[in-house]
Design a protein around this motif. Structure first.
Motif, short mmCIF file in Angstrom:
data_model
loop_
_atom_site.label_atom_id
_atom_site.label_comp_id
_atom_site.label_asym_id
_atom_site.label_seq_id
_atom_site.Cartn_x
_atom_site.Cartn_y
_atom_site.Cartn_z
N PRO A 192 0.81 -1.23 0.00
CA PRO A 192 0.00 0.00 0.00
C PRO A 192 0.84 1.27 0.00
CG PRO A 192 -0.05 -1.01 2.16
CD PRO A 192 0.61 -2.00 1.24
N ALA A 193 2.09 1.20 0.48
CA ALA A 193 2.94 2.39 0.42
C ALA A 193 3.19 2.80 -1.03
CB ALA A 193 4.27 2.12 1.13
N PHE A 194 3.45 1.81 -1.88
CA PHE A 194 3.64 2.11 -3.30
C PHE A 194 2.33 2.57 -3.94
CE2 PHE A 194 7.49 -0.58 -2.90
CZ PHE A 194 8.41 0.30 -3.47
N ALA A 195 1.23 1.94 -3.54
CA ALA A 195 -0.07 2.35 -4.08
C ALA A 195 -0.38 3.80 -3.70
CB ALA A 195 -1.17 1.42 -3.58
N ALA A 196 -0.09 4.17 -2.46
CA ALA A 196 -0.33 5.55 -2.02
C ALA A 196 0.57 6.52 -2.77
CB ALA A 196 -0.09 5.66 -0.51
N LEU A 197 1.79 6.09 -3.07
CA LEU A 197 2.71 6.94 -3.83
C LEU A 197 2.16 7.22 -5.23
CD1 LEU A 197 5.47 8.30 -3.42
CD2 LEU A 197 6.51 6.31 -4.52
N VAL A 198 1.56 6.20 -5.83
CA VAL A 198 0.93 6.39 -7.14
C VAL A 198 -0.22 7.40 -7.03
CG1 VAL A 198 -0.41 5.27 -8.96
CG2 VAL A 198 1.59 4.13 -8.00
N GLY A 199 -1.03 7.27 -5.97
CA GLY A 199 -2.12 8.22 -5.77
C GLY A 199 -1.62 9.62 -5.54
N LEU A 200 -0.49 9.75 -4.86
CA LEU A 200 0.10 11.07 -4.62
C LEU A 200 0.55 11.70 -5.94
CD1 LEU A 200 1.06 13.17 -2.52
CD2 LEU A 200 3.24 11.94 -2.45
N ARG A 201 1.14 10.90 -6.81
CA ARG A 201 1.59 11.43 -8.10
C ARG A 201 0.41 11.92 -8.94
NH1 ARG A 201 2.63 10.66 -13.35
NH2 ARG A 201 4.69 11.31 -14.13
N ARG A 202 -0.69 11.19 -8.90
CA ARG A 202 -1.87 11.62 -9.64
C ARG A 202 -2.43 12.94 -9.11
NH1 ARG A 202 -5.24 5.91 -10.28
NH2 ARG A 202 -3.80 4.92 -11.77
N THR A 203 -2.23 13.16 -7.82
CA THR A 203 -2.75 14.39 -7.22
C THR A 203 -1.88 15.59 -7.54
OG1 THR A 203 -3.74 13.14 -5.40
CG2 THR A 203 -3.36 15.48 -5.03
N THR A 204 -0.57 15.43 -7.41
CA THR A 204 0.34 16.57 -7.55
C THR A 204 0.99 16.67 -8.93
OG1 THR A 204 2.24 15.31 -6.73
CG2 THR A 204 0.86 16.46 -5.10
N GLY A 205 0.98 15.59 -9.69
CA GLY A 205 1.61 15.59 -11.01
C GLY A 205 3.07 15.22 -10.97
N THR A 206 3.68 15.17 -9.78
CA THR A 206 5.09 14.80 -9.67
C THR A 206 5.36 14.27 -8.26
OG1 THR A 206 7.39 15.58 -9.79
CG2 THR A 206 5.73 17.13 -8.97
N ILE A 207 6.30 13.34 -8.18
CA ILE A 207 6.77 12.87 -6.87
C ILE A 207 8.30 12.95 -6.83
CG2 ILE A 207 4.81 11.38 -6.32
CD1 ILE A 207 6.40 9.02 -7.44
#
Length: 520
Positions: A192-207
């Motif tokens: 889920p840490a990786f899944a949350a990171l994907v969700g974060l990228r979709r929100t901000t456009g960059t990680i």
């Protein structure tokens, strides 16, 4: 590039959804524990408890309070989301490196001292837990700070499925050992840490991580003050899992480990409520508003009490039927642990409120008192009363923490304490919240209403106090503004320390003194 507006919705509904997700996570962990208890003997389960506790302990130290800073600065820096996210991710890389080093160093001591031998494979599995937990907590905090509650809840659901799936797969197929159980738990957090990171990228456009000296100084200053409280809270919660095997026997440690995992079911409503309350309070425009905290406290305590009563009634059946007859030995300890969940729930709500007001140092004071009580009570009671003594020490420590935080909350807010206590009408509120969430789950989602439906943080808090709320709107901007720039939002005073209270009106004090720098 234009990004979607943060998720908005009813704060109470979000708490119900996250509580359901946390309960699903606990059910998955419960089932994973049943599998482990059936495939491992109590002594091996006790060793597993040592590995799990070590991994979680390293994670909370290496974290450095980044989750606290992420939520706080996203609430206090409207328009700077992308800059804050990138800077937090940059600091997270350093936290991961620190976690790896700390786990290796701690393993040299913990193995011989607690287990009685070197356990390199167990330490390696604990490192997986530590690194995965740091990543999960920081990325989850960023999602909450961006008001992406739905993505955060989904990540929690993913953790439930991954934890159970990895436990069954590894213990049944690859390694029926304590090390296998600990590794499975770590992998269940990493997914889920990786899944949350994907969700974060979709929100901000960059990680993409980056280092910002100004932000790092601000973030570490606030985060470390609050993280001390988190470390002390962890000692309150988990120190007994290390002391029981050290002072008693490994098989008794296994029995006590099962009792603590079962009791954690009751703690999930308070964990979910505090997770949602912290970012909400940090975004409030009125520093004296306590309506949201009061209602959250009442409903959380009521839900915790009801869950504890139900589980207490069936505790012998749960331990014997699911885990095996040998674990009925932990029934009395489980009953005491269930009683300790009430003061723990109150302490979590108060800690979330104080952190949201920029006073994490006060939380450290309360949890510090609890940690002292934990160590003293454990050392006195465990040799005399066994695992029941460890459970009784938890009751004492959580009650002490809650008492201190009540005093801090009263001094900071000036609000009366009685509104924090449940009343008969709150039963109807709990039922209404659950029914409302079920209706939304069965109908149209409220995750993305039209922009016209947005409300300010103050309006959202007032609406939640009445039963419905909406979160603030955020827009991304490319740069972080240093701490010396003027800030319209209220926060702690520049010289705030645990024993000093902020002035009654922070903005007025800043105007009179001519201060314009960020109050953190």
């Amino acid at each position: 590039m234009r990004h979607a507006a943060p998720q908005r919705g009813n704060l109470g509904s979000a708490m119900v959804a996250l509580t359901a997700a946390r309960l699903a996570s606990v059910v998955a962990q419960f089932l994973a524990g049943v599998v482990a208890a059936r495939l491992l003997d109590p002594a091996a389960l006790g060793v597993s408890g040592v590995g799990l506790t070590l991994g979680w302990a390293i994670a909370i130290v290496a974290n450095g309070g980044l989750n606290i800073s992420a939520v706080y600065f996203l609430g206090r820096r409207p328009g700077e989301e992308r800059a804050v996210v990138s800077a937090v991710l940059g600091l997270t890389l350093g936290a991961l490196a620190a976690g790896a080093v700390l786990t290796a160093a701690a393993g040299v001591v913990v193995g011989p001292l607690v287990v009685g031998r070197q356990v390199p494979l167990l330490i390696g599995a604990a490192a997986v837990i530590a690194l995965a937990t740091v990543g999960y907590e920081v990325v989850g905090a960023l999602l909450l700070g961006l008001h992406r509650r739905g993505a955060y809840v989904l990540a929690d659901v993913a953790r439930s499925a991954a934890t159970f799936g990895c436990t069954v797969l590894i213990l049944a197929v690859f390694s029926r050992t304590a090390e296998g159980y600990v590794l499975a738990t770590g992998l269940g957090i990493a997914v889920p840490a990786f899944a949350a990171l994907v969700g974060l990228r979709r929100t901000t456009g960059t990680i993409r991580p980056r280092f910002d000296r100004e932000f790092s100084r601000d973030a570490m200053r606030l985060g470390l003050a609050g993280q001390l409280g988190n470390v002390l809270t962890f000692l309150n919660l988990r120190l007994d899992l290390l002391l029981v095997p050290a002072l008693l026997r490994l098989d008794l440690a296994g029995v006590y480990f099962v009792a603590t995992r079962v009791a954690e079911v009751v703690g999930q409503p308070s964990t979910a409520a505090s997770s949602m309350l912290f970012p909400h309070v940090s975004a409030q425009t009125d520093p004296h508003d306590t309506a949201t905290t009061e209602r959250t406290s009442r409903l959380t305590l009521l839900t915790t009490l009801a869950a504890a009563a139900v589980l207490a009634a069936v505790s012998p059946l749960v331990l014997g039927l699911f885990f095996g007859p040998v674990y009925r030995r932990g029934t009395t300890a489980l009953l005491l642990l269930l009683a300790s969940m009430l003061p723990l729930a109150l302490a979590r709500i108060l800690a979330a409120d104080l952190k949201g007001r920029g006073r994490p140092g006060l939380v450290s004071v309360g949890t510090g008192v609890g940690a002292v009580l934990t160590v003293a009570a454990d050392l006195v009671l465990i040799p005399r009363l066994g695992i029941e003594g460890a459970a009784l020490a938890s009751v004492i420590a959580y009650a002490g923490t809650a008492a201190v935080l009540l005093g801090c909350y009263r001094r900071v807010t000036g609000a009366p304490l009685l509104p924090l206590v449940p009343r008969p009408s709150d039963v109807v509120d709990v039922v209404r919240l659950v029914r409302g969430r079920l209706r939304r789950s069965g109908g149209a989602s409220d995750a993305a209403p039209s922009p016209d439906s947005a409300a300010s943080p103050g309006e959202a808090g007032a609406a939640w106090a009445r039963g419905s709320a909406a979160g603030p709107t955020r827009e991304a901007a490319p740069e972080y503004t240093p701490r010396h720039a003027a800030r319209p939002a209220p926060g702690p005073t520049p010289d705030a320390v645990p024993h000093e209270m902020p002035p009654a009106d922070v903005s007025e004090e800043a105007r009179r003194s001519g201060a314009s720098r960020d109050p953190v």
